[in-house]
Design a protein around this motif. Structure first.
Motif, PDB file in Angstrom:
ATOM      1  N   MET A   1       0.815  -1.198   0.000  1.00 60.07           N
ATOM      2  CA  MET A   1       0.000   0.000   0.000  1.00 60.07           C
ATOM      3  C   MET A   1       0.855   1.257   0.000  1.00 60.07           C
ATOM      4  N   GLY A   2       1.972   1.236   0.711  1.00 60.51           N
ATOM      5  CA  GLY A   2       2.828   2.410   0.784  1.00 60.51           C
ATOM      6  C   GLY A   2       3.451   2.758  -0.550  1.00 60.51           C
ATOM      7  N   LYS A  44      -0.421   3.048   8.966  1.00 56.36           N
ATOM      8  CA  LYS A  44      -0.766   2.231  10.129  1.00 56.36           C
ATOM      9  C   LYS A  44       0.169   1.040  10.300  1.00 56.36           C
ATOM     10  N   LYS A  45       0.887   0.692   9.229  1.00 50.47           N
ATOM     11  CA  LYS A  45       1.830  -0.420   9.282  1.00 50.47           C
ATOM     12  C   LYS A  45       3.231   0.141   9.504  1.00 50.47           C
ATOM     13  N   PRO A  46       3.951  -0.338  10.510  1.00 51.65           N
ATOM     14  CA  PRO A  46       5.265   0.255  10.825  1.00 51.65           C
ATOM     15  C   PRO A  46       6.293   0.117   9.699  1.00 51.65           C
ATOM     16  N   GLU A  47       6.244  -0.945   8.935  1.00 58.18           N
ATOM     17  CA  GLU A  47       7.244  -1.148   7.887  1.00 58.18           C
ATOM     18  C   GLU A  47       6.977  -0.287   6.652  1.00 58.18           C
ATOM     19  N   GLN A  48       5.797   0.285   6.527  1.00 58.64           N
ATOM     20  CA  GLN A  48       5.452   1.102   5.355  1.00 58.64           C
ATOM     21  C   GLN A  48       5.198   2.559   5.727  1.00 58.64           C
ATOM     22  N   GLY A  50       7.214   5.193   6.086  1.00 60.55           N
ATOM     23  CA  GLY A  50       7.916   6.206   5.294  1.00 60.55           C
ATOM     24  C   GLY A  50       7.310   6.414   3.921  1.00 60.55           C
ATOM     25  N   THR A  51       7.063   5.314   3.214  1.00 62.03           N
ATOM     26  CA  THR A  51       6.474   5.447   1.880  1.00 62.03           C
ATOM     27  C   THR A  51       5.025   5.924   1.962  1.00 62.03           C
ATOM     28  N   GLY A  52       4.337   5.520   3.012  1.00 58.79           N
ATOM     29  CA  GLY A  52       2.966   5.994   3.204  1.00 58.79           C
ATOM     30  C   GLY A  52       2.911   7.492   3.453  1.00 58.79           C
ATOM     31  N   THR A  53       3.874   7.989   4.235  1.00 62.49           N
ATOM     32  CA  THR A  53       3.945   9.427   4.495  1.00 62.49           C
ATOM     33  C   THR A  53       4.277  10.192   3.219  1.00 62.49           C
ATOM     34  N   GLY A  54       5.199   9.678   2.435  1.00 61.61           N
ATOM     35  CA  GLY A  54       5.544  10.318   1.164  1.00 61.61           C
ATOM     36  C   GLY A  54       4.361  10.375   0.220  1.00 61.61           C
ATOM     37  N   GLY A  55       3.624   9.280   0.122  1.00 56.53           N
ATOM     38  CA  GLY A  55       2.435   9.260  -0.727  1.00 56.53           C
ATOM     39  C   GLY A  55       1.355  10.189  -0.228  1.00 56.53           C
ATOM     40  N   LEU A  56       1.226  10.259   1.096  1.00 53.01           N
ATOM     41  CA  LEU A  56       0.230  11.144   1.700  1.00 53.01           C
ATOM     42  C   LEU A  56       0.555  12.608   1.402  1.00 53.01           C
ATOM     43  N   VAL A  57       1.808  12.983   1.551  1.00 50.95           N
ATOM     44  CA  VAL A  57       2.212  14.366   1.290  1.00 50.95           C
ATOM     45  C   VAL A  57       2.053  14.711  -0.191  1.00 50.95           C
TER      46      VAL A  57
END
Length: 87
Positions: A1-2, A44-48, A50-57
């Motif tokens: 997902m990330g 919500k997943k610890p391993e993703q 960073g990529t989740g934050t990048g996608g969110l921004v």
């Protein structure tokens, strides 16, 4: 997902900025909304995180830019129509 969120966020940025002036900013906004949703799920997943934050921004930036570009395009069309109506 990330990773999907990050990829969609980057694609949404390119579409919103590049094609936003051509009246296609709404496509970038749709991709941005999907990137925001996927980024929120991925954070919500610890391993993703960073990529989740990048996608969110990237999704938030592209959504706001797409909305601004779409409003500007509609305003430009309205101004053009009023000028040509007066001829």
């Amino acid at each position: 997902m990330g990773v999907a969120s990050l990829v969609l966020g980057i694609i949404a940025l390119v579409i919103s900025i590049g094609a936003g002036a051509a009246g296609m900013g709404w496509i970038g906004s749709i991709c941005g909304i999907i990137a925001i949703i996927l980024g929120a799920i991925a954070r919500k997943k610890p391993e993703q995180k960073g990529t989740g934050t990048g996608g969110l921004v990237c999704g938030i930036i592209s959504l706001s830019w797409g909305i601004i570009a779409t409003i500007a395009c509609v305003a430009c069309l309205g101004a053009s129509a009023s000028v040509f109506a007066g001829l």
